[in-house]
Design a protein around this motif. Structure first.
Motif, PDB file in Angstrom:
ATOM      1  N   UNK A  38       0.841  -1.191   0.000  1.00  0.00           N
ATOM      2  CA  UNK A  38       0.000   0.000   0.000  1.00  0.00           C
ATOM      3  C   UNK A  38       0.876   1.240   0.000  1.00  0.00           C
ATOM      4  N   UNK A  39       0.632   2.125  -0.968  1.00  0.00           N
ATOM      5  CA  UNK A  39       1.362   3.391  -1.016  1.00  0.00           C
ATOM      6  C   UNK A  39       0.463   4.589  -0.764  1.00  0.00           C
ATOM      7  N   UNK A  40      -0.835   4.418  -0.904  1.00  0.00           N
ATOM      8  CA  UNK A  40      -1.783   5.503  -0.655  1.00  0.00           C
ATOM      9  C   UNK A  40      -3.115   4.883  -0.276  1.00  0.00           C
ATOM     10  N   UNK A  41      -3.783   5.504   0.695  1.00  0.00           N
ATOM     11  CA  UNK A  41      -5.107   5.069   1.096  1.00  0.00           C
ATOM     12  C   UNK A  41      -5.834   6.266   1.681  1.00  0.00           C
ATOM     13  N   UNK A  42      -7.107   6.430   1.369  1.00  0.00           N
ATOM     14  CA  UNK A  42      -7.826   7.604   1.854  1.00  0.00           C
ATOM     15  C   UNK A  42      -8.558   7.301   3.157  1.00  0.00           C
ATOM     16  N   UNK A  43      -9.165   8.329   3.710  1.00  0.00           N
ATOM     17  CA  UNK A  43      -9.804   8.214   5.019  1.00  0.00           C
ATOM     18  C   UNK A  43     -10.997   7.261   4.974  1.00  0.00           C
ATOM     19  N   UNK A  44     -11.784   7.320   3.897  1.00  0.00           N
ATOM     20  CA  UNK A  44     -12.959   6.455   3.809  1.00  0.00           C
ATOM     21  C   UNK A  44     -12.547   4.984   3.817  1.00  0.00           C
ATOM     22  N   UNK A  45     -11.455   4.680   3.115  1.00  0.00           N
ATOM     23  CA  UNK A  45     -10.965   3.305   3.115  1.00  0.00           C
ATOM     24  C   UNK A  45     -10.610   2.865   4.529  1.00  0.00           C
ATOM     25  N   UNK A  46     -10.004   3.773   5.288  1.00  0.00           N
ATOM     26  CA  UNK A  46      -9.640   3.438   6.663  1.00  0.00           C
ATOM     27  C   UNK A  46     -10.887   3.183   7.512  1.00  0.00           C
ATOM     28  N   UNK A  47     -11.945   3.971   7.268  1.00  0.00           N
ATOM     29  CA  UNK A  47     -13.190   3.777   8.007  1.00  0.00           C
ATOM     30  C   UNK A  47     -13.776   2.398   7.695  1.00  0.00           C
ATOM     31  N   UNK A  48     -13.777   2.022   6.414  1.00  0.00           N
ATOM     32  CA  UNK A  48     -14.348   0.729   6.019  1.00  0.00           C
ATOM     33  C   UNK A  48     -13.500  -0.424   6.552  1.00  0.00           C
ATOM     34  N   UNK A  49     -12.179  -0.278   6.447  1.00  0.00           N
ATOM     35  CA  UNK A  49     -11.281  -1.371   6.795  1.00  0.00           C
ATOM     36  C   UNK A  49     -11.005  -1.473   8.288  1.00  0.00           C
ATOM     37  N   UNK A  50     -11.142  -0.357   8.996  1.00  0.00           N
ATOM     38  CA  UNK A  50     -10.849  -0.386  10.420  1.00  0.00           C
ATOM     39  C   UNK A  50      -9.374  -0.212  10.739  1.00  0.00           C
ATOM     40  N   UNK A  51      -8.549   0.090   9.727  1.00  0.00           N
ATOM     41  CA  UNK A  51      -7.126   0.346   9.913  1.00  0.00           C
ATOM     42  C   UNK A  51      -6.869   1.846   9.766  1.00  0.00           C
ATOM     43  N   UNK A  52      -5.796   2.337  10.387  1.00  0.00           N
ATOM     44  CA  UNK A  52      -5.366   3.712  10.140  1.00  0.00           C
ATOM     45  C   UNK A  52      -4.468   3.733   8.921  1.00  0.00           C
ATOM     46  N   UNK A  53      -4.314   4.926   8.323  1.00  0.00           N
ATOM     47  CA  UNK A  53      -3.450   5.038   7.143  1.00  0.00           C
ATOM     48  C   UNK A  53      -2.012   4.659   7.495  1.00  0.00           C
ATOM     49  N   UNK A  54      -1.577   5.065   8.683  1.00  0.00           N
ATOM     50  CA  UNK A  54      -0.209   4.760   9.102  1.00  0.00           C
ATOM     51  C   UNK A  54       0.000   3.248   9.218  1.00  0.00           C
ATOM     52  N   UNK A  55      -1.043   2.530   9.659  1.00  0.00           N
ATOM     53  CA  UNK A  55      -0.918   1.079   9.784  1.00  0.00           C
ATOM     54  C   UNK A  55      -0.890   0.385   8.421  1.00  0.00           C
ATOM     55  N   UNK A  56      -1.579   0.961   7.433  1.00  0.00           N
ATOM     56  CA  UNK A  56      -1.694   0.305   6.136  1.00  0.00           C
ATOM     57  C   UNK A  56      -0.527   0.612   5.199  1.00  0.00           C
ATOM     58  N   UNK A  57      -0.020   1.841   5.247  1.00  0.00           N
ATOM     59  CA  UNK A  57       1.047   2.224   4.317  1.00  0.00           C
ATOM     60  C   UNK A  57       2.232   1.275   4.487  1.00  0.00           C
TER      61      UNK A  57
END
Length: 520
Positions: A156-175
């Motif tokens: 993962x190189x980019x993820x928006x806030x809505x994706x984080x809401x759906x997935x339950x992960x923070x952007x920092x955790x996913x990048x």
């Protein structure tokens, strides 16, 4: 003299270099006061070079920038510093400052030499780029879809806030995480890997697949995948936008289940469905309804007139009148009519319908159901017939009992009369005829009681030929004048031990069934 000339030539050369260079040259003493600046430096600051001699370098800096530059001058080996000078006209100019200490012959700090580059345009471009990037990030974060970028290693190189809401992960955790290992259910990873490879080949792809949230739940996402490329056109990764369609999938699955249940219910109960569209006049029939009228699947041509042609001629006017009345009133309606199949057989149908109107009351369509109730109609007819026969039987039984009472008087009186008459008495013949007629009438009442099933069982040895002979008169009355009856007695028939009334009932049933089976 030669040495002085060489020094002068060298100084002139360096002065020309300093005065013509694109970099600003700024010399300051130990107190950071200006001892020299070249024309480019004066241009950057918007001042006169000669008038600036003696002015402190910090006169052109605000407090925050002064602290930053002072730190740089104390530790020049750190490279350069970017700072914002305030020109004499009040405008700001961004510069990149490279400084080096100057020392005297004894090695003591004697001032600083600074090379200054105007980077105002670059900073403006960077600021504009940062603004656009921030605005783009705002768009990404406010978008009501999942936005996701992966590199070629599927990280993962980019993820928006809505994706984080759906997935339950923070952007920092996913990048930086492997997207497949983190957010794709294990049972789907192999298929998803094939999709990733197909995307790299095709460049664009629209698919649906489940994702796994941080708490272990699955969500169904509709993805639009595209490729990311660098300036040289080489693929560097993928960019995807995803819509959460979990609820839609659930609704579709529930609708499909409901349709399967409805289809099973309609098939098991043999219920046909029709739908009349008044906009284009097309009448749709289900396959069950086509089968009810003896048509192959898809054979109905969608015309109301064809439906009317399949109705029994005696029922067509009533059916069309019911449809017309429902169309005019908008009320629900029921149908009960006969239909004629292509093979000429007649079937009975029952059904109901409803007219659907728009907000202005204009008919849009009519929908309804149909059932083939031929077997039910036949059973109902037989039931009504049996009820009538039962009523006739009860009447016959009642008449037979009353008639028996009268016959008892007639036979008693007749036999009493015979006892009083001599054998040669002319009146005896008439008296014997009275008694014979009474016995024949008693036989008739027995048959009526047999018909009404009120005869008491009394088995005895019987000659079936004699039984048939006694019943022939009743046969003719039951069959009617339009049916011919021929009675042929079998040869060398043995006798049977049975109840006469029951045997007579069996024979009568056979005769009546034969009559009912005759044409017309």
């Amino acid at each position: 003299a030669k040495a002085h000339e060489a020094l002068r030539v060298s100084e002139d050369r360096y002065r020309r270099i300093v005065e013509t260079t694109k970099e600003g040259v700024w010399l300051t003493d130990v107190e950071h006061k200006t001892t020299f600046m070249n024309p480019r430096m004066a241009q950057i600051l918007g001042c006169d070079a000669d008038e600036s001699i003696g002015r402190s370098l910090f006169d052109f800096l605000d407090v925050a920038e002064s602290r930053k530059v002072a730190q740089h001058l104390r530790e020049p080996d750190t490279g350069h510093v970017e700072t914002r000078f305030t020109r004499t006209d009040g405008a700001s100019v961004w510069t990149q400052l490279h400084s080096a200490p100057m020392r005297d012959s004894g090695g003591r700090f004697d001032g600083s030499l600074s090379l200054v580059t105007d980077i105002t345009e670059r900073r403006r471009a960077e600021t504009a780029l940062a603004h656009e990037r921030d605005r783009a990030q705002q768009y990404l974060n406010t978008a009501d879809v999942i936005l996701l970028a992966l590199d070629l290693q599927r990280r993962v190189t980019l993820v928006n806030r809505y994706a984080c809401v759906v997935l339950g992960w923070s952007a920092e955790e996913l990048i930086g995480r492997d997207w497949f290992e983190t957010c794709i259910p294990e049972h789907y990873r192999r298929a998803r890997a094939r999709i990733f490879t197909e995307l790299l080949d095709r460049g664009h792809l629209v698919v649906e697949n489940p994702i796994l949230t941080k708490d272990g739940r699955e969500r169904m996402i509709e993805w639009h995948h595209t490729l990311q490329r660098n300036g040289a056109g080489a693929v560097t990764g993928t960019f995807s936008s995803g819509t959460d369609v979990t609820e839609r999938h659930l609704a579709v699955r529930m609708l499909r289940t409901a349709e399967e249940r409805m289809r099973f219910a309609l098939t098991s109960t043999n219920v046909g469905i029709w739908d009349q569209n008044y906009a284009d006049g097309v009448l749709q029939w289900s396959e069950i309804l086509e089968a009810q009228y003896g048509l192959a699947p898809g054979a109905f041509d969608g015309r109301f007139e064809t439906f009317v042609d399949l109705i029994h001629p005696d029922d067509r006017a009533a059916v069309t009148e019911i449809f017309g009345a429902a169309l005019a009133s908008g009320s629900d309606f029921k149908l009960h009519h006969r239909g004629i199949r292509p093979d000429g057989s007649i079937r009975w149908f029952t059904g109901s319908g409803r007219v659907v109107r728009d907000t202005a009351g204009k008919p849009l369509r009519a929908i309804g159901i149909s059932q083939d109730v031929t077997e039910h109609h036949v059973l109902e007819t037989h039931y009504l017939h049996s009820q009538r026969m039962e009523a006739v039987g009860r009447l016959a039984g009642g008449v037979a009992h009353d008639f028996n009472n009268i016959l008892s008087v007639i036979l008693t009186c007749g036999e009493f009369l015979l006892d009083t008459l001599q054998a040669r008495d002319p009146a005896r013949v008439e008296a014997e005829e009275i008694v014979k007629a009474g016995h024949r009438a008693a036989s008739l009442t027995r048959q009526l009681l047999m018909f009404s099933r009120q005869q008491v069982l009394a088995p005895k040895v019987l000659d079936l030929g004699a039984v048939m002979a006694e019943m022939e008169g009743m046969f003719r009355r039951v069959l009617g004048e339009d049916v011919e009856l021929h009675v042929r007695k079998g040869e060398r028939l043995g006798c049977v031990r049975a109840d006469p009334g029951s045997i007579e009932q069996v024979i009568m049933n056979l005769v009546v069934n034969a009559r009912d089976a005759l044409p017309a």
